[in-house]
Design an enzyme around this catalytic site. Structure first.
Site, PDB file in Angstrom:
ATOM      1  N   LYS A 261      -4.764  -1.856   3.071  1.00 46.56           N
ATOM      2  CA  LYS A 261      -5.469  -2.005   4.347  1.00 46.56           C
ATOM      3  C   LYS A 261      -5.649  -0.665   5.033  1.00 46.56           C
ATOM      4  CE  LYS A 261      -3.248  -2.629   7.949  1.00 46.56           C
ATOM      5  NZ  LYS A 261      -2.723  -1.787   9.071  1.00 46.56           N
TER       6      LYS A 261
ATOM      7  N   LYS B 149      -2.411   8.701  12.062  1.00 49.02           N
ATOM      8  CA  LYS B 149      -1.843   7.735  11.112  1.00 49.02           C
ATOM      9  C   LYS B 149      -2.711   7.646   9.853  1.00 49.02           C
ATOM     10  CE  LYS B 149       0.924   4.717   9.404  1.00 49.02           C
ATOM     11  NZ  LYS B 149       1.388   3.463  10.000  1.00 49.02           N
TER      12      LYS B 149
END
Length: 307
Positions: free
Chosen positions: A236, A168
């Site tokens: 983030k 990811k």
């Protein structure tokens, strides 16, 4: 098979809906209860606490915003969560790889299986059940969860615990940097007198073609920045990538520069725009020169106040 699904947000709601349609028995928990209650008509049971949702669950799926929230929900909730022996936690949130490894160890000590299985595809992929799922953990546990994964998209086994989150990170590095590149390319073309829509169409047929150019390039041209994935979450994720790179003693200059641009975008009060809204920061940096004359019609101008 009883499934606890924790986190009914932009991504979690369509994902839970697909599992219900597939015949799974779901207990839902969400910090804002009303979001979970919206799925009650499909047969979902809505609970008041994570502990209540997890108590009898064979599989626990978390789709929460960040690592600290996952950590809090699974290990520091009140009342404390009690996991069913032999159950499996599938964390589909995007969290740091190192934290995923820690969670795997904590759950293993409780006799609970663990997969870190973050997703890519955004809200469109969640709604269409075409998510790309990147899974880390035990390969046999991964195979046992294929029924769940197949209801949500396509799952790929990456490797041991934490590997899904590393995949990811790789995904978000490509997404963030490519959004920046598409923003710069389209603004350059427009400022030089070319039609950015025509430039996008031409580039889609060559080596520059990508899903980012196809989907987010169109968003930039249309000035449609309502979030599928927010700039706040992209920031983030880029921070997670840089922290992970630091642990590996790596320098990632393109990610660092993209992170700085998203930080400025968020500092300008645009944290809730779609991550394709990085174009807005580029326009600000260039003296408010804008991609097209629809700019003033956007609800997300630089003076937009999200509060």
């Amino acid at each position: 098979m009883r499934i606890a699904f924790l986190g009914i947000g932009l991504m979690g709601r369509p994902m839970a809906s697909h599992l219900l349609t597939a015949g799974c028995q779901l207990c839902l928990w969400n910090r804002t209860r009303s979001k979970a209650e919206a799925l009650a008509h499909l047969g979902a049971q809505v609970t008041n606490t994570p502990a209540e949702a997890i108590a009898d669950a064979d599989i626990i799926i978390t789709m929460l915003e960040n690592g600290p929230i996952v950590d809090q929900v699974l290990f520091n909730s009140t009342p404390a969560v009690q996991f069913k022996a032999g159950s499996t936690v599938i964390d589909m949130s995007s969290i740091p790889p190192e934290l995923a490894r820690q969670h795997a160890e904590q759950l293993q000590s409780k006799g609970v299986n663990y997969l870190d299985a973050p997703v890519s595809g955004g809200t469109a992929g969640a709604e269409q059940a075409t998510l790309s799922i990147m899974a880390g953990g035990n390969a046999a546990v991964f195979e046992d969860c294929q029924t769940v994964f197949s209801a949500l998209g396509k799952a790929t086994y990456i490797g041991p615990a934490g590997s899904g989150q590393l995949a990811k990170c790789a995904n978000q590095a490509i997404v963030g940097v490519t959004i920046g590149a598409v923003s710069e390319a389209l603004l350059l073309a427009a400022e030089g007198g070319a039609d950015p829509a025509a430039v996008r169409e031409a580039l889609l047929g060559g080596f520059a073609g990508s899903r980012i150019l196809e989907l987010h390039g169109q968003r930039m041209i249309d000035r449609e920045f309502n979030p599928g994935a927010t700039s706040r979450v992209q920031l983030k994720d880029l921070r997670t990538i840089l922290d992970t790179a630091h642990l590996e003693q790596l320098k990632l200059p393109l990610v660092e520069q993209t992170y700085q641009q998203y930080q400025k975008l968020v500092d300008n009060g645009l944290e809730e725009v779609d991550h394709s809204g990085l174009l807005l920061q580029l326009e600000i940096d260039n003296g408010d020169r804008q991609l097209n004359n629809k700019a003033t019609q956007s609800p997300y101008s630089k003076n937009h106040n999200n509060n």
